[in-house]
Design an enzyme around this catalytic site. Structure first.
Site, PDB file in Angstrom:
ATOM      1  N   ASP A  49     -12.500 -65.163 -22.156  1.00 55.41           N
ATOM      2  CA  ASP A  49     -12.523 -63.804 -22.280  1.00 55.41           C
ATOM      3  C   ASP A  49     -10.926 -63.546 -22.616  1.00 55.41           C
ATOM      4  OD1 ASP A  49     -14.761 -63.818 -20.819  1.00 55.41           O
ATOM      5  OD2 ASP A  49     -14.065 -63.816 -18.853  1.00 55.41           O
ATOM      6  N   GLU A 248     -21.223 -55.845 -22.923  1.00 60.31           N
ATOM      7  CA  GLU A 248     -19.839 -56.009 -22.330  1.00 60.31           C
ATOM      8  C   GLU A 248     -18.724 -56.253 -23.340  1.00 60.31           C
ATOM      9  OE1 GLU A 248     -20.101 -59.784 -20.387  1.00 60.31           O
ATOM     10  OE2 GLU A 248     -20.803 -60.830 -22.378  1.00 60.31           O
TER      11      GLU A 248
END
Length: 632
Positions: A49, A248
């Site tokens: 991420d 997301e």
């Protein structure tokens, strides 16, 4: 990465290290980042991420702390995300050599991070985002993170690498925050500080009802919130972003006055071709709070490029007037395990905006970004600044004089090595090499050029210092190290124990005279700064605070410094010299014919200091061309 993994990776090489001093031809192999490639950014540990912050000539990458999780029989199981309670940080000035700044122990609930967790209310820290803002004349940094999928927290610091603190003692954004009702997963923050200093936070994700096809196409689970001037409070109510097929991974960047909201398209249901599953889509608006209009997609799922998929997470950033996207892929875990198992590593590739504002499809690959500037081997280089490596890991160091959260390179065995790309020794070459080491065992460091089996230019003997955190600087002579080369430090020794640890290393030049730094190899900043090829190979700095900068290690506090430059017109261009943030003098270049100007006996701080050439005013001065800077 925990020690158990290191043993797993190095099982074969540790057996070989029982043999007497092996030849260099037994040098171990890199895991996934091969010499010459720039992706993945690191392979001695994992990171998911990723989010990028550009500050003071460096790119900082903040990542969820992916680490291998094991079954009871010692095998690696599929990633269950239980290790994501820290934030890993790396940084680079050249996009090849990355300094490992260790992990920020974010989560502190229920004794997480062995009691060192900063946010005592949080049990997890997923998908970080970092913003920088000058408040009351002082630079401040804000780290936003997700406590699982239940809320967003914030930490603050005075530098990009900490130390960090929790200013609120609780979450910044929760389901009870105004406007957050209907968000399935309250995670994946992305922060933007606009040109006027106003901050915004983009969060959310998920599908509200998987049995309802309409909720898949228009989940309406993304939000944008306006931040207070302190960046740690919310102003008003969150606004819904109607992102089609949103799953997301909120992302935000500003280009040509437009706001680009990007996100990962979901994997569920049947999609129109313009919303490909698992890829990064983007929307554009004239306002940071929308409304946003869907425009297309620009980053395919990692499976397209690397043969292993999983989720897709990204951040878009600009560095030295070039746009990039940082994202993750399971390349390191695939190389280690034969299958990704959900463990991720950071990658960077170029991103291009078309003339009409749309974004071209990014081409993910292992080649990555070519090195943007040469490394100066005559500056102190942290050993944890790594272009490529084999076998080693990093750890928290007790050595003094290093950066905040200083690390050292450890887990060193026979045949292991670390390397950096494109170190410029100049025409005079290097005279000596020194390293700060700690050891109970000892061994040797072979200094080689261009590969782990390349030309041997020196060998440093490392004896026991009496402890693995008892540090001693040792030195050796080197020869035939001139020009630009990759530098490989190849470690040799006997036995199965860690041979030694390394804190930093540094070469000294043959010439006692000048150290020259070409302006085009410095980091450029400002609105219009750019490289030039006439009247010399250098840079153009325009009279609006454009600058060129680099970091120099000063052993002494007094030097004479020269700059070769010119004005872009018949007038006089003024270029200020800053060292460590303080202006120590100015150069004045009149006319377009290049001249060398010198400031003698300048007093300045010692140690690692930022050296900056900056055109500080447009008050009747002209823009400057700069060729090089020379320190005597």
């Amino acid at each position: 990465m925990i020690k158990k993994l290191s043993v797993f990776i190095l099982a074969v090489t540790l057996l070989l290290s029982c043999l007497p001093m092996m030849s260099v031809h037994a040098a171990n192999n890199a895991i996934a980042k091969l010499p010459g490639n720039s992706n993945p950014l690191i392979d001695h540990k994992l990171g998911a991420d990723p989010y990028a912050l550009v500050y003071n000539g460096r790119v900082y990458i903040y990542m969820s702390s992916d680490a291998y999780v094991y079954n009871s029989d010692g095998t690696v199981k599929d990633n269950d995300f239980s290790a994501l309670n820290k934030i890993n940080v790396i940084s680079s000035a050249d996009m090849v050599n990355w300094t490992d700044h260790g992990a920020i122990p974010v989560a502190g609930y229920n004794n997480a991070n062995n009691g060192t967790g900063i946010a005592k209310w949080a049990s997890l820290s997923w998908a970080p985002s970092v913003a920088h803002k000058n408040i009351n004349g002082k630079d401040k940094f804000f780290l936003y993170f997700a406590n699982g999928a239940s809320g967003i927290g914030v930490l603050t610091a005075d530098t990009p690498i900490g130390p960090w603190k929790d200013p609120l003692g609780k979450a910044l954004v929760t389901q009870s925050t105004a406007g957050m009702s209907g968000v399935t997963w309250l995670f994946d923050p992305a922060a933007l500080v606009d040109d006027d200093g106003t901050g915004y936070l983009y969060v959310g994700g998920g599908i509200p009802n998987t049995s309802d096809p309409a909720s898949i196409a228009n989940p309406k689970t993304a939000r944008v919130l306006k931040l207070g001037t302190d960046m740690t409070s919310i102003v008003g109510s969150a606004v819904t972003i109607d992102a089609p097929y949103m799953f997301e991974d909120s992302g935000i960047h500003k280009y040509n006055g437009k706001y680009y909201y990007s996100y990962c398209i979901n994997f569920s249901g049947t999609h129109p071709s313009s919303y490909p599953a698992g890829e990064i889509g983007y929307m554009v608006s004239n306002s940071p709070m929308g409304p946003f209009t869907y425009k297309g997609h620009f980053l395919k799922n990692p499976s397209t490029f690397f043969g292993v998929g999983g989720n897709n997470h990204h951040a878009v950033f600009n560095f030295n007037n070039q746009w990039y996207v940082v994202y993750h892929a399971q390349t390191v875990s695939k190389a280690v395990l034969g299958a990704g198992k959900g463990y991720r590593s950071p990658h960077i590739n170029k991103l291009v905006h078309n003339a009409d504002g749309t974004i071209q499809e990014v081409q993910g690959n292992m080649a990555g970004i070519s090195q943007l500037a040469n490394l100066n081997p005559y500056n102190r280089t942290e050993a944890e600044t790594i272009g490529w490596n084999a076998g080693i890991t990093t750890e928290v160091s007790q050595a003094t004089g290093g950066p905040t959260n200083n690390l050292d390179v450890t887990n060193i065995h026979n045949g292991d090595w670390i390397a950096v790309g494109n170190a410029d020794f100049g025409s005079g070459g290097a005279k000596t090499f020194k390293a700060n080491v700690a050891s109970n065992v000892g061994g040797k460091i072979e200094i080689r050029l261009d590969s782990a089996t390349g030309a041997l230019v020196g060998t440093l003997d490392v004896s026991s210092t009496g402890g693995t955190q008892t540090w001693k600087e040792v030195e050796t002579t080197v020869s035939n190290a001139t020009g630009v080369h990759k530098v490989f430090l190849v470690f040799t020794g006997t036995g199965t124990k860690n041979l030694f640890n390394i804190d930093y290393w540094q070469f000294t030049p043959n010439t006692a005279g000048a150290t020259r730094v070409e302006a085009e190899n410095m980091t450029l900043g400002g609105t219009y700064a750019g490289k030039i090829s006439s009247p010399f190979n250098g840079v153009a700095l325009y009279a609006n605070n454009d600058y060129s900068a680099y970091t120099q290690y000063f052993a002494n506090s007094t030097h004479s410094i020269s700059v070769r430059g010119a004005s872009n017109n018949s007038g006089t261009a003024r270029v200020d010299l800053q060292i460590g943030g303080t202006t120590v003098g100015s150069f004045y270049f009149t006319g377009t014919t290049p001249t060398v100007q010198t400031l003698s006996n300048i007093n300045h701080p010692t140690g690692n200091q930022e050296v900056k050439l900056i055109v500080t005013t447009d008050n009747g001065t002209w823009d400057a061309y700069v060729d090089y800077l020379e320190i005597n």
